[in-house]
Write an enzyme that holds these catalytic residues in place. Structure first.
Site, PDB file in Angstrom:
ATOM      1  N   GLY A 134       2.209  31.755  -1.668  1.00 66.50           N
ATOM      2  CA  GLY A 134       1.018  31.065  -2.169  1.00 66.50           C
ATOM      3  C   GLY A 134       1.160  29.557  -2.067  1.00 66.50           C
ATOM      4  N   CYS A 156      -2.356  30.297   6.549  1.00 68.28           N
ATOM      5  CA  CYS A 156      -1.522  30.934   5.533  1.00 68.28           C
ATOM      6  C   CYS A 156      -2.256  32.159   4.971  1.00 68.28           C
ATOM      7  CB  CYS A 156      -1.204  29.964   4.412  1.00 68.28           C
ATOM      8  SG  CYS A 156      -0.120  30.698   3.185  1.00 68.28           S
ATOM      9  N   LYS A 200      -1.585  25.132  13.832  1.00 62.82           N
ATOM     10  CA  LYS A 200      -0.819  26.373  13.708  1.00 62.82           C
ATOM     11  C   LYS A 200      -1.772  27.558  13.583  1.00 62.82           C
ATOM     12  CE  LYS A 200       3.101  28.370  11.355  1.00 62.82           C
ATOM     13  NZ  LYS A 200       4.161  28.115  10.356  1.00 62.82           N
ATOM     14  N   THR A 241       2.618  34.161   9.819  1.00 66.58           N
ATOM     15  CA  THR A 241       3.016  35.538   9.475  1.00 66.58           C
ATOM     16  C   THR A 241       1.858  36.523   9.652  1.00 66.58           C
ATOM     17  OG1 THR A 241       2.449  35.133   7.169  1.00 66.58           O
ATOM     18  CG2 THR A 241       4.734  34.780   7.803  1.00 66.58           C
ATOM     19  N   GLY A 288       8.128  32.822  15.663  1.00 66.20           N
ATOM     20  CA  GLY A 288       8.018  34.222  15.296  1.00 66.20           C
ATOM     21  C   GLY A 288       9.249  35.029  15.628  1.00 66.20           C
ATOM     22  N   GLY A 289      10.108  35.193  14.635  1.00 66.68           N
ATOM     23  CA  GLY A 289      11.257  36.072  14.775  1.00 66.68           C
ATOM     24  C   GLY A 289      12.398  35.521  15.599  1.00 66.68           C
TER      25      GLY A 289
HETATM   26  C1  LIG Z   1       9.363  32.196   2.861  1.00 71.53           C
HETATM   27  C2  LIG Z   1       8.391  31.671   3.864  1.00 71.53           C
HETATM   28  C3  LIG Z   1       7.527  30.622   3.559  1.00 71.53           C
HETATM   29  C4  LIG Z   1       6.617  30.144   4.495  1.00 71.53           C
HETATM   30  N1  LIG Z   1       5.801  29.091   4.176  1.00 71.53           N
HETATM   31  C5  LIG Z   1       4.983  28.579   5.133  1.00 71.53           C
HETATM   32  C6  LIG Z   1       4.193  27.415   4.862  1.00 71.53           C
HETATM   33  O1  LIG Z   1       4.242  26.847   3.775  1.00 71.53           O
HETATM   34  N2  LIG Z   1       3.383  26.950   5.859  1.00 71.53           N
HETATM   35  C7  LIG Z   1       3.314  27.542   7.097  1.00 71.53           C
HETATM   36  O2  LIG Z   1       2.576  27.062   7.964  1.00 71.53           O
HETATM   37  N3  LIG Z   1       4.047  28.641   7.379  1.00 71.53           N
HETATM   38  C8  LIG Z   1       4.880  29.164   6.431  1.00 71.53           C
HETATM   39  N4  LIG Z   1       5.637  30.274   6.724  1.00 71.53           N
HETATM   40  C9  LIG Z   1       5.540  30.879   8.074  1.00 71.53           C
HETATM   41  C10 LIG Z   1       6.634  30.355   8.973  1.00 71.53           C
HETATM   42  O3  LIG Z   1       6.507  28.963   9.147  1.00 71.53           O
HETATM   43  C11 LIG Z   1       6.597  31.047  10.334  1.00 71.53           C
HETATM   44  O4  LIG Z   1       5.352  30.751  10.935  1.00 71.53           O
HETATM   45  C12 LIG Z   1       6.738  32.550  10.207  1.00 71.53           C
HETATM   46  O5  LIG Z   1       7.677  32.856   9.199  1.00 71.53           O
HETATM   47  C13 LIG Z   1       7.190  33.209  11.522  1.00 71.53           C
HETATM   48  O6  LIG Z   1       8.414  32.662  11.938  1.00 71.53           O
HETATM   49  P1  LIG Z   1       9.823  33.389  11.616  1.00 71.53           P
HETATM   50  O7  LIG Z   1       9.669  34.833  12.027  1.00 71.53           O
HETATM   51  O8  LIG Z   1      10.843  32.644  12.419  1.00 71.53           O
HETATM   52  O9  LIG Z   1      10.051  33.269  10.139  1.00 71.53           O
HETATM   53  C14 LIG Z   1       6.554  30.749   5.780  1.00 71.53           C
HETATM   54  C15 LIG Z   1       7.412  31.811   6.081  1.00 71.53           C
HETATM   55  C16 LIG Z   1       8.318  32.287   5.163  1.00 71.53           C
HETATM   56  C17 LIG Z   1       9.228  33.437   5.517  1.00 71.53           C
END
Ligand SMILES: Cc1cc2nc3c(=O)[nH]c(=O)nc-3n(C[C@H](O)[C@H](O)[C@H](O)COP(=O)(O)O)c2cc1C
Ligand SMILES: Cc1cc2nc3c(=O)[nH]c(=O)nc-3n(C[C@H](O)[C@H](O)[C@H](O)COP(=O)(O)OP(=O)(O)OC[C@H]3O[C@@H](n4cnc5c(N)ncnc54)[C@H](O)[C@@H]3O)c2cc1C
Ligand SMILES: Cc1cc2nc3c(=O)[nH]c(=O)nc-3n(C[C@H](O)[C@H](O)[C@H](O)COP(=O)(O)OP(=O)(O)OC[C@H]3O[C@@H](n4cnc5c(N)ncnc54)[C@H](O)[C@@H]3O)c2cc1C
Ligand SMILES: Cc1cc2nc3c(=O)[nH]c(=O)nc-3n(C[C@H](O)[C@H](O)[C@H](O)COP(=O)(O)O)c2cc1C
Ligand code: FES
Ligand code: FES
Lengths: 305, 262, 305, 262
Positions: free
Chosen positions: A75, A133, A167, A195, A245-246
């Site tokens: 959030g 988000c 984004k 996500t 992403g991942g």
């Molecule tokens: C705990 C957590 C908090 C996140 N907070 C934000 C955020 O504040 N703003 C945002 O644009 N993306 C946020 N994300 C998304 C990540 O920036 C990223 O786009 C997403 O996790 C996919 O990348 P990853 O698989 O490498 O984690 C968050 C992800 C996680 C896991």
């Protein structure tokens, strides 16, 4: 030691000494805690998405693990933009010469106010607009709507002089349509993906695990989905792309570069292995040397050239 | 904070599904304080994905090693339970804020339930070292779940024990024993872990007797280093009545009992 | 042995003796090969999606593994409907008393022709409409469009007298909108989800791994996404739901039931562990007994009741 | 087809990254035919996700056990390489169509390269049993990669060997040796595995000498039982010139050389 290759990359006017940076919201810096590597080696550092005002965020539990994934329902808690400027920015600016600020808001107006405020602040290389988000159930998600996206980007573009990164959300019919809308609005760079909407249910309590009921999935589980979206956008929109992403190792990062991303962000993997970004930078360098390339630019988008 | 690959010295199943895992990690041990924790991974693939948090149960400074006391409850601890001597684990630590003894402390109490005893032995060890008297109040469902009883007894000035089935000790609430003690014995600090009920009792006793009281909390953690903002607990409403959250991994896991809600 | 609980469930007019069945395209039967369990114990059996005519399908490689996932680009190969009727149906009908035939086609017209043909065939309990196979790059995906979905469903409904199951794609803005469109068209049952668009790139060859370049992601990786979509649809549309996506054990299956699914399909997990559906049926029974329920119906949708 | 949990009897690393894994699985062995394979899983978590296919390298009917000969190339084989005596693996098998010796067969040849020798020893064993003469033609990059050379030599009437670096044998193509032999020796059947080049040479030799020739193929597999339709190879265009695919797991993995394209 490996031979030197040119790891620097230009995302339009945003010049990075290498293409590896943290993903917003999965990275934070404090005076006291030092990470197990020097953050100066990163291509850039990015703040957690900040809103105008203080936000409490969602009640606990905010995270739960899924198979090879992490579901979060944060959030976007935060202290608001003034706190960021006073307290956080200095720490980030000490940690790396390239600081990107991620901004969020309910609606174009709030985004514009944030952009105006931050345009007056020294030492911000770019803004990343979190239009996507998916955690707040009631939030309208701008990134799902072409018109709202174009409008919001345009307003921010008016207000902010340096590059803006848009984004994108994966929870859409066709991410290339939204990408084009962002381009029309004046986007300098696109970053994807955020996500994927997801949830988990506790079969003992028979209720959703997360305090917010629903959340967003990240981590290795989503990598093939993210890669496909980067591939699609790289085929349709002529803007620099930051792949997200991942990504958990240099092989993953290289897949995104080959798919057309000019840089990458690492989120979940860095929560588990704080020094993974260092490993990724070194791994990409080694790959370039082994494959006989002299600069990172040579491999960007190779998979469809 | 260090990120290291460390070798397992040995592991023993003390009672069914409860293990003591001894690990050699000198850098981490050099900085470790009771109440702090490590994020551990004993898996190289992505399932399970996240590290698992474990508090220091025992810190052996000279040896450069520490022990974890853990209960097998799921995927990660299942895998951990198969660890053998000289296997490798990946560690982040020491993490969070540990306990701090102040100069003038003469006597402290530890109050825990079940696996909540995990951080307590480390506290007892270090109190003993500093010549601080320890009163121990341990409760559990059954006698065999009174983990580390002997080690604590050996070092504590006094030890009170209750089990739900009254198989050992008087039964009833450990906090009642604590209340008894407090009538004629001044505690400088009380530490508790493992039970919401205990935490609340101690909080009310604190009102009356005005000692320092600390609770050691647990919350699901993705990073353990303040990056993900996932591990929150609710802060007691201050006068301004504003909701506030604290990060267990960064602001804790040791909190003043009256500053957090559980 | 465990006490008996009532595992039977009605999806509208489709009565199943239990809620567990294979997912289309991940299950096949041959005279010679017997699976390591008796297929009669299944709630139903489902054929691979069949088209009117013979289809070659995509060139190899057709599958590749991702982290806790499987990416496939089959391109729905098949021998066509007449072969299905003559050769496959008898085998399926011998294997289980409830046979569901999955049909695909390019456009409503083809779907209607298939439905008409199959309506004349004995021993088909229901049709599942695969509106969402995301594997064929050029295919228009009906399941991404409300109008096309409603129209296609309506045409099939005219032509087929028994229940029709509409299988939804996750690659959409808002799956509840498509679900409503399917309902307007006359859907009896909804099944979700199909695979998520995905891909992998080989960093040695620097080309996409799959012969078709892009494919669909399935398996444990996608479970939290599928569960969220089932949850959303169960909240908005008053039709029985078959939950699909990464279900690998009885705990997963129960999550979907609690989220509002009346039955579930198992795909990828059954490719790896052929007897997983037997284990899931037994696991659900045990859960019901332990939790003190006497019938499966009692737990459906409990997570939001 | 059986799905069983089976115990590892033992495992040895024959040369770097190449292992022989012996497994006790009487049900499977009872039905196993050379050329068939098993789908193996040595992991209980979901990463890796899929089973891995391996051909029978050796089948010990009386013992109720079999051996796999495999090369460590990635995640799955990495995990397998750590298997120790009495560890458990999950198996599906026997799968696919094995080889079939016909009554009138007197003499066969096996032609393989590198790890492609894996199915050949089982074929040699069973030919020997049936009193069929075996000519073996083995090639590899270097001598030490001529796996199972000794076991095959022991049972073969004749063995020809080449290595790319000519460290052993004459160098040159094994199929040239086969051609030599064919001039004055009739082969009833030829089996090949591990090289597209070998397969094609043998196909052309077949034209001339009209023996039966079989190739044992590999393709990525999700299920191994004909359910996923993932493991296809292209069938030689028949007269009607229509493209056709075959399932390696179900229609193969043993195919007549002139029915498939590789
Ligand atoms: C705990 C957590 C908090 C996140 N907070 C934000 C955020 O504040 N703003 C945002 O644009 N993306 C946020 N994300 C998304 C990540 O920036 C990223 O786009 C997403 O996790 C996919 O990348 P990853 O698989 O490498 O984690 C968050 C992800 C996680 C896991
Ligand atoms: C600071 C801290 C110190 C801890 N110290 C100890 C200790 O010394 N001994 C001990 O036995 N346990 C301790 N725990 C709890 C321990 O971390 C969990 O039991 C463990 O993570 C369970 O992992 P699993 O994979 O076996 O269980 P699973 O249920 O499979 O885990 C699934 C997910 O939930 C998380 N999780 C499950 N239970 C808990 C829990 N109680 N607290 C936090 N996260 C949880 C896991 O980390 C994982 O992300 C501590 C927790 C915290 C936060
Ligand atoms: C019928 C059959 C029999 C086989 N017999 C043997 C044998 O006896 N000895 C041996 O060393 N190898 C054999 N192989 C190849 C073996 O299955 C692969 O080397 C193995 O699956 C690699 O797994 P990995 O996780 O280590 O590699 P990774 O590259 O990490 O595997 C990733 C994915 O690709 C698949 N894959 C990778 N290489 C191959 C391959 N060559 N063929 C099929 N799938 C592959 C894996 O199954 C997995 O799904 C056989 C393959 C088939 C189809
Ligand atoms: C190899 C493979 C083939 C598939 N073929 C079809 C198909 O023909 N028709 C269809 O509707 N879905 C098909 N699917 C999708 C599955 O039915 C299912 O919706 C998806 O895999 C998600 O479930 P799972 O995670 O349990 O596999 C296929 C999936 C796989 C893995
Ligand atoms: S666990 Fe990530 S912030 Fe505490
Ligand atoms: S591996 Fe699934 S059909 Fe061959």
């Amino acid at each position: 030691m490996i031979e030197k290759v040119n790891m620097s990359i230009n995302l339009g006017d945003l010049r990075l000494k290498n293409p590896v940076m943290p993903a917003s919201g999965t990275f934070d810096l404090y005076e006291d805690n030092h990470l197990p590597y020097d953050t100066k080696i990163l291509g850039a550092v990015i703040t957690k998405t900040i809103f105008l005002e203080k936000r409490l965020g969602n009640p606990p539990p905010r995270i739960c693990e899924s198979t090879s994934g992490l579901i979060n329902a944060l959030g976007t808690p935060g202290e608001g933009v003034e706190y960021l400027i006073k307290k956080k920015l200095p720490v980030f600016q000490k940690a790396n010469q390239t600081v990107i600020v991620s901004i969020g808001g309910d609606g174009a107006k709030e985004f514009k106010l944030l952009a105006e405020r931050l345009d007056k602040v020294e030492g911000i290389a770019a803004l990343e607009l979190d239009l996507s988000c998916p955690n707040n159930e009631d939030n309208i998600i701008i990134a799902k709507d072409e018109f709202l996206t174009e409008q919001t980007v345009a307003k921010v573009k008016e207000a902010f002089t340096k590059p803006i990164i848009i984004k994108l959300s994966p929870n859409v019919n066709d991410i290339t349509k939204i990408a084009k809308a962002a381009q029309r609005g004046g986007a300098d760079i696109l970053s994807l993906i955020n996500t994927l909407s997801a949830m988990a249910i506790d079969i003992k309590t028979k209720k959703p695990v997360l305090g917010n009921k629903i959340g967003g999935l990240s981590g290795p589980a989503i990598k093939p989905i993210a890669l496909k979206m980067v591939w699609d956008v790289a085929h349709t929109v002529d803007l620099p792309i930051i792949g997200i992403g991942g990504i958990s190792n240099s092989e993953d990062a290289i897949e995104f570069l080959l798919a057309g991303a000019s840089a990458i962000e690492v989120g979940t993997a860095a929560l588990i292995n704080p020094s993974v970004m260092l490993e990724i930078i070194q791994g990409i360098e080694q790959y370039l040397v082994q494959q006989g390339y002299s600069s990172i630019e040579e491999i960007i988008g190779l998979a469809f050239k | 904070m260090y990120q290291v690959d460390a070798k397992v010295i040995n592991q023993t199943e003390v009672i069914e599904n409860h293990f003591i895992l001894k690990i050699f990690a000198p850098e981490i041990v050099k900085k470790a304080i009771p109440g702090q924790f490590v994020m551990l991974s004993a898996w190289s693939q992505r399932d399970p994905l996240l590290r698992r948090p474990f508090t220091f149960n025992r810190i052996f400074c000279k040896e450069g090693s520490f022990e974890l006391l853990y209960k097998k409850v799921g995927k990660g601890t299942e895998i951990m339970s198969n660890l053998k001597t000289s296997d490798q684990v990946s560690l982040l630590g020491p993490l969070g804020n540990g306990i701090k003894f102040t100069q003038n402390m003469k006597r402290i109490a530890i109050v825990s339930r079940g696996i909540g005893v995990a951080p307590m032995l480390a506290i007892v060890d270090s109190a003993k070292e500093k010549g601080i008297e320890v009163y121990a109040y341990l409760s559990a469902a059954t006698e065999n779940l009174l983990l580390r009883k002997e080690e604590i007894k050996e070092k504590a000035k006094l030890i009170y024990i209750t089990t739900d089935d009254a198989s050992l000790g008087a039964g009833g609430k450990v906090t009642d024993f604590l209340a008894q003690t407090l009538i004629d014995t001044k505690m400088d600090a009380v530490y508790t872990c493992g039970s919401k009920r205990l935490k609340n009792h101690i909080e009310s006793l604190k009102e009356t007797y005005g000692f320092k009281a600390w609770v050691i909390l647990e919350e699901h953690m993705a990073c353990g280093i303040g990056a993900c903002k996932g591990c929150i607990c609710r802060a007691k409403k201050a006068n301004n009545h504003q909701d506030r959250y604290l990060l267990v991994c960064k602001d804790g896991p040791v909190f003043p009992v009256d500053e957090v809600e559980v």
